[in-house]
Scaffold this motif. Structure first.
Motif, PDB file in Angstrom:
ATOM      1  N   PRO A  71       0.793  -1.233   0.000  1.00  0.00           N
ATOM      2  CA  PRO A  71       0.000   0.000   0.000  1.00  0.00           C
ATOM      3  C   PRO A  71       0.825   1.283   0.000  1.00  0.00           C
ATOM      4  CG  PRO A  71      -0.976  -1.596   1.476  1.00  0.00           C
ATOM      5  CD  PRO A  71       0.321  -2.181   1.026  1.00  0.00           C
ATOM      6  N   ASP A  72       1.971   1.273   0.671  1.00  0.00           N
ATOM      7  CA  ASP A  72       2.763   2.505   0.740  1.00  0.00           C
ATOM      8  C   ASP A  72       3.529   2.790  -0.543  1.00  0.00           C
ATOM      9  OD1 ASP A  72       4.519   0.380   1.021  1.00  0.00           O
ATOM     10  OD2 ASP A  72       5.769   1.375   2.530  1.00  0.00           O
ATOM     11  N   ARG A  73       3.477   1.873  -1.502  1.00  0.00           N
ATOM     12  CA  ARG A  73       4.148   2.089  -2.785  1.00  0.00           C
ATOM     13  C   ARG A  73       3.169   2.421  -3.906  1.00  0.00           C
ATOM     14  NH1 ARG A  73       9.285  -0.391  -3.239  1.00  0.00           N
ATOM     15  NH2 ARG A  73       9.298   0.425  -5.372  1.00  0.00           N
ATOM     16  N   ALA A  74       1.878   2.261  -3.656  1.00  0.00           N
ATOM     17  CA  ALA A  74       0.900   2.344  -4.737  1.00  0.00           C
ATOM     18  C   ALA A  74       0.869   3.714  -5.402  1.00  0.00           C
ATOM     19  CB  ALA A  74      -0.488   1.981  -4.210  1.00  0.00           C
ATOM     20  N   ALA A  75       0.813   4.785  -4.626  1.00  0.00           N
ATOM     21  CA  ALA A  75       0.686   6.119  -5.214  1.00  0.00           C
ATOM     22  C   ALA A  75       1.911   6.484  -6.046  1.00  0.00           C
ATOM     23  CB  ALA A  75       0.456   7.155  -4.123  1.00  0.00           C
ATOM     24  N   ALA A  76       3.092   6.233  -5.512  1.00  0.00           N
ATOM     25  CA  ALA A  76       4.318   6.587  -6.230  1.00  0.00           C
ATOM     26  C   ALA A  76       4.463   5.775  -7.508  1.00  0.00           C
ATOM     27  CB  ALA A  76       5.527   6.388  -5.324  1.00  0.00           C
ATOM     28  N   GLU A  77       4.196   4.476  -7.422  1.00  0.00           N
ATOM     29  CA  GLU A  77       4.331   3.627  -8.609  1.00  0.00           C
ATOM     30  C   GLU A  77       3.280   3.994  -9.659  1.00  0.00           C
ATOM     31  OE1 GLU A  77       6.670   1.673  -9.377  1.00  0.00           O
ATOM     32  OE2 GLU A  77       7.712   1.362  -7.466  1.00  0.00           O
ATOM     33  N   ALA A  78       2.057   4.278  -9.232  1.00  0.00           N
ATOM     34  CA  ALA A  78       1.015   4.669 -10.184  1.00  0.00           C
ATOM     35  C   ALA A  78       1.416   5.938 -10.914  1.00  0.00           C
ATOM     36  CB  ALA A  78      -0.320   4.856  -9.467  1.00  0.00           C
ATOM     37  N   GLY A  79       1.929   6.919 -10.180  1.00  0.00           N
ATOM     38  CA  GLY A  79       2.361   8.158 -10.807  1.00  0.00           C
ATOM     39  C   GLY A  79       3.496   7.939 -11.782  1.00  0.00           C
ATOM     40  N   ASP A  80       4.474   7.127 -11.393  1.00  0.00           N
ATOM     41  CA  ASP A  80       5.617   6.870 -12.259  1.00  0.00           C
ATOM     42  C   ASP A  80       5.187   6.139 -13.530  1.00  0.00           C
ATOM     43  OD1 ASP A  80       8.562   6.938 -12.572  1.00  0.00           O
ATOM     44  OD2 ASP A  80       8.353   4.759 -12.561  1.00  0.00           O
ATOM     45  N   LEU A  81       4.340   5.134 -13.382  1.00  0.00           N
ATOM     46  CA  LEU A  81       3.896   4.364 -14.544  1.00  0.00           C
ATOM     47  C   LEU A  81       3.024   5.220 -15.465  1.00  0.00           C
ATOM     48  CD1 LEU A  81       3.159   1.004 -12.736  1.00  0.00           C
ATOM     49  CD2 LEU A  81       4.992   1.446 -14.387  1.00  0.00           C
ATOM     50  N   TYR A  82       2.236   6.111 -14.880  1.00  0.00           N
ATOM     51  CA  TYR A  82       1.421   7.015 -15.698  1.00  0.00           C
ATOM     52  C   TYR A  82       2.325   7.947 -16.510  1.00  0.00           C
ATOM     53  CZ  TYR A  82      -1.758  10.768 -17.009  1.00  0.00           C
ATOM     54  OH  TYR A  82      -2.452  11.704 -17.729  1.00  0.00           O
ATOM     55  N   HIS A  83       3.256   8.594 -15.867  1.00  0.00           N
ATOM     56  CA  HIS A  83       4.068   9.604 -16.549  1.00  0.00           C
ATOM     57  C   HIS A  83       5.006   9.004 -17.591  1.00  0.00           C
ATOM     58  CE1 HIS A  83       2.603  13.038 -14.396  1.00  0.00           C
ATOM     59  NE2 HIS A  83       2.864  12.481 -13.226  1.00  0.00           N
ATOM     60  N   HIS A  84       5.379   7.745 -17.417  1.00  0.00           N
ATOM     61  CA  HIS A  84       6.284   7.116 -18.379  1.00  0.00           C
ATOM     62  C   HIS A  84       5.569   6.172 -19.344  1.00  0.00           C
ATOM     63  CE1 HIS A  84       9.133   8.367 -15.188  1.00  0.00           C
ATOM     64  NE2 HIS A  84       9.905   8.619 -16.214  1.00  0.00           N
ATOM     65  N   GLY A  85       4.256   6.083 -19.232  1.00  0.00           N
ATOM     66  CA  GLY A  85       3.524   5.122 -20.042  1.00  0.00           C
ATOM     67  C   GLY A  85       2.993   5.693 -21.345  1.00  0.00           C
ATOM     68  N   ASP A  86       2.587   4.798 -22.230  1.00  0.00           N
ATOM     69  CA  ASP A  86       1.897   5.223 -23.440  1.00  0.00           C
ATOM     70  C   ASP A  86       0.422   5.456 -23.105  1.00  0.00           C
ATOM     71  OD1 ASP A  86       0.650   2.702 -23.340  1.00  0.00           O
ATOM     72  OD2 ASP A  86       1.910   1.838 -24.906  1.00  0.00           O
ATOM     73  N   ALA A  87      -0.367   5.778 -24.106  1.00  0.00           N
ATOM     74  CA  ALA A  87      -1.766   6.127 -23.839  1.00  0.00           C
ATOM     75  C   ALA A  87      -2.530   4.980 -23.187  1.00  0.00           C
ATOM     76  CB  ALA A  87      -2.451   6.560 -25.137  1.00  0.00           C
ATOM     77  N   ASP A  88      -2.285   3.741 -23.629  1.00  0.00           N
ATOM     78  CA  ASP A  88      -2.978   2.600 -23.042  1.00  0.00           C
ATOM     79  C   ASP A  88      -2.587   2.419 -21.574  1.00  0.00           C
ATOM     80  OD1 ASP A  88      -4.368   1.986 -25.349  1.00  0.00           O
ATOM     81  OD2 ASP A  88      -2.923   0.494 -26.033  1.00  0.00           O
ATOM     82  N   GLU A  89      -1.310   2.609 -21.279  1.00  0.00           N
ATOM     83  CA  GLU A  89      -0.840   2.446 -19.909  1.00  0.00           C
ATOM     84  C   GLU A  89      -1.379   3.567 -19.012  1.00  0.00           C
ATOM     85  OE1 GLU A  89       3.363   2.217 -20.486  1.00  0.00           O
ATOM     86  OE2 GLU A  89       3.239   0.287 -21.494  1.00  0.00           O
ATOM     87  N   LYS A  90      -1.417   4.795 -19.536  1.00  0.00           N
ATOM     88  CA  LYS A  90      -1.989   5.906 -18.766  1.00  0.00           C
ATOM     89  C   LYS A  90      -3.456   5.634 -18.450  1.00  0.00           C
ATOM     90  CE  LYS A  90       0.909   9.521 -20.851  1.00  0.00           C
ATOM     91  NZ  LYS A  90       1.619  10.075 -19.690  1.00  0.00           N
ATOM     92  N   ARG A  91      -4.185   5.163 -19.445  1.00  0.00           N
ATOM     93  CA  ARG A  91      -5.613   4.901 -19.231  1.00  0.00           C
ATOM     94  C   ARG A  91      -5.811   3.804 -18.175  1.00  0.00           C
ATOM     95  NH1 ARG A  91     -10.056   2.020 -22.144  1.00  0.00           N
ATOM     96  NH2 ARG A  91     -11.931   3.318 -21.908  1.00  0.00           N
ATOM     97  N   ALA A  92      -4.962   2.784 -18.218  1.00  0.00           N
ATOM     98  CA  ALA A  92      -5.070   1.716 -17.223  1.00  0.00           C
ATOM     99  C   ALA A  92      -4.830   2.254 -15.820  1.00  0.00           C
ATOM    100  CB  ALA A  92      -4.082   0.596 -17.546  1.00  0.00           C
TER     101      ALA A  92
END
Length: 200
Positions: A71-92
């Motif tokens: 749980p303490d990693r969820a917000a940071a990892e979600a933000g990192d994956l969003y900012h470095h992801g393609d459109a499909d990954e951002k939407r997920a």
């Protein structure tokens, strides 16, 4: 939709063995989630999931990967994956947010998505997690949906949150369209009529 529902929808697919291993790894070694998240489209495919309407296999897999993190990693990892992801990954990521223990920490991701011209991201940003948007930002996002032609059924709690200020914004936009000889989208016109009736 819940993580349990997404898990059930994927469990009987041919990709479950890979995903199950990736989920264990995400929980035990959070640093591995980025590779699995990026690989999900290739490993699970992007076909719609009949048991999870509105979801594709890769979106469901990516959501489960994020939900498997400590749980303490969820917000940071979600933000990192969003900012470095393609459109499909951002939407997920956006679709996963309501199921993650992130509180209001991921609201900046919604603001970023709403600023884009990608209708799929704008629609995903107005799902259940949009309850954390303040009313002014939410109204502007709904108006952008109307402007971009995003169906308003994508907006979570639309009738509950719609207010006289939104009605005024919609009326002004309808007047601009009428002056240009263009019609208001049907769902937006229906919403404006509902709000106008409530006011009167």
């Amino acid at each position: 939709m819940s993580t349990e529902g997404l898990r059930a929808a994927l469990r009987d697919t041919a990709h479950w063995a890979w995903l199950d291993g990736a989920l264990v790894a995400a929980a035990e070694r959070p640093g591995t989630v980025g590779r699995a998240f990026a690989a999900a489209g290739r490993r699970t495919g992007r076909a719609p999931l009949p048991a999870a309407p509105g979801w594709t296999a890769d979106e469901a897999a990516r959501t489960l990967l994020l939900a498997a993190l400590p749980p303490d990693r969820a917000a940071a990892e979600a933000g990192d994956l969003y900012h470095h992801g393609d459109a499909d990954e951002k939407r997920a990521v956006l679709k996963a947010l309501p199921m993650l223990p992130v509180g209001t920490q991921a609201v900046p991701l919604l603001h970023d998505a709403i600023r884009t011209n990608d209708v799929r991201l704008v629609a995903a940003a107005l799902g259940p997690y949009a309850r954390h948007l303040d009313q002014a930002a939410w109204r502007q996002a709904v108006l952008k949906c109307v402007f971009m032609g995003v169906p308003l059924d994508a907006v979570d709690r639309l009738d509950e949150r719609a207010d006289p200020e939104l009605a005024g914004m919609l009326a002004d936009f309808a007047a601009e369209l009428a002056a240009a000889g263009r019609p208001m989208p049907g769902d937006a016109a229906d919403l404006l009529r509902r709000l106008t009736r409530e006011e009167t």
